[in-house]
Enzyme design. Structure first.
Site, mmCIF file in Angstrom:
data_model
loop_
_atom_site.group_PDB
_atom_site.id
_atom_site.type_symbol
_atom_site.label_atom_id
_atom_site.label_comp_id
_atom_site.label_asym_id
_atom_site.label_seq_id
_atom_site.Cartn_x
_atom_site.Cartn_y
_atom_site.Cartn_z
ATOM 1 N N ASP A 113 -1.358 -0.198 6.115
ATOM 2 C CA ASP A 113 -1.671 0.426 7.396
ATOM 3 C C ASP A 113 -3.146 0.352 7.738
ATOM 4 O OD1 ASP A 113 -2.996 3.521 6.986
ATOM 5 O OD2 ASP A 113 -2.136 2.525 5.247
ATOM 6 N N ASP A 121 -0.044 5.105 0.953
ATOM 7 C CA ASP A 121 -0.183 6.148 1.960
ATOM 8 C C ASP A 121 -0.036 5.597 3.374
ATOM 9 O OD1 ASP A 121 -0.704 7.671 -0.231
ATOM 10 O OD2 ASP A 121 -2.863 7.849 0.125
ATOM 11 N N ASP A 163 0.872 -1.167 0.000
ATOM 12 C CA ASP A 163 0.000 0.000 0.000
ATOM 13 C C ASP A 163 0.918 1.229 0.000
ATOM 14 O OD1 ASP A 163 -2.398 1.597 0.359
ATOM 15 O OD2 ASP A 163 -1.822 1.770 2.473
#
Length: 281
Positions: A196, A24, A22
């Site tokens: 996250d 961000d 991922d």
């Protein structure tokens, strides 16, 4: 920090492997779609209310991550915002400002991990809800092999229509990973994934080595329950300021995407370029 086991001794007949990241708050320290609100405001593209809305969204994201409903609202907002933007111009402007805006917020730990996966012979794939006009050059900067991101419909005039063709989010990320595994010959049971957000649980479940990075509360609970490793990335640093002599080797980024998350960035970047061109005239 996780140390990746190198696989140079594995037979050449073994299936290929990859590490899926991922973007961000996993590879970079902020939201790639919310970083440019000051530029929007200074260029007269958004009003004070929009600036506050963007600042609040960034705060929510950094404090604990955005849940499904917040992500859906942001998708609708950004889709409308980017309607009418010229795609080629967007790509040119992102390229002009990439190093100033993104390089300083890359996690040192993520850059090291990407390097370790490449050394171990694994492909590195960025899988992001943001759009390719932002994600593709970030992937190239990091030396990623492939990028999966959101696609928007582009009209005959070369501009975004504001309609989403493919949204790289939640289960669709996992589906994209499985499609890549099919086409590239990856053995998902030996692949790695990092995120996250709890919205990426389907992506993490798709591989044999899932990792939670700076996880939101929901993902932390999930990781603890499943015994997934939890990593803490907290050192943003410019790539050139890392270990002396280190540089990420250039690798082709093969893009499976285009741009809804880029909408926020593109507005400020278009203004930035117009100011530069006016000054040069």
């Amino acid at each position: 920090m996780l140390r990746v086991v190198e696989n140079h001794s594995l037979p050449h007949s073994m299936p290929r492997t990859a590490a899926f990241f991922d973007l961000d708050k996993t590879v970079i320290a902020k939201s790639s779609t919310l970083t440019f609100s000051k530029s929007f405001y200074q260029g007269g593209l958004i009003n004070r209310r929009a600036v506050l809305r963007t600042a609040y969204a960034q705060f929510v994201f950094l404090a604990g991550g955005a849940d499904h409903d917040q992500m859906e609202r942001m998708r609708e907002y950004l889709s409308a915002l980017c309607r009418g933007w010229n795609v080629q111009l967007v790509k040119e402007l992102v390229a002009e400002t990439l190093h100033d805006l993104i390089d300083p917020i890359i996690y040192d730990e993520a850059a090291s991990l990407i390097e370790e996966h490449h050394t171990a012979g694994r492909d590195v794939v960025i899988v992001s809800t943001s759009g390719a006009e932002v994600v593709e050059p970030i992937g190239e900067l990091l030396g990623a092999d492939r990028v999966v991101a959101t696609r928007m419909i582009v009209g005959d005039d070369g501009c975004f229509t504001g309609e989403v063709e493919y949204y790289a989010y939640g289960p669709t990320k996992a589906a994209a990973i499985r499609e890549l595994a099919e086409s590239e010959g990856y053995d998902l049971s030996r692949c790695y994934a990092y995120s996250d957000s709890a919205t990426d649980v389907p992506m993490l479940e798709a591989v044999g080595h899932p990792h939670a990075v700076n996880p939101d509360r929901a993902l932390r609970r999930e990781a603890l329950a499943r015994g997934w490793p939890i990593l803490d990335f907290h050192r943003p640093v410019r790539l050139k300021q890392r270990i002396r002599g280190f540089s990420v080797p250039p690798r082709p980024a093969l893009v499976a995407a285009a741009a809804v998350g880029a909408a926020a960035a593109t507005a400020g970047l278009v203004w930035y370029a117009s100011r530069r061109r006016s000054a040069a005239a």
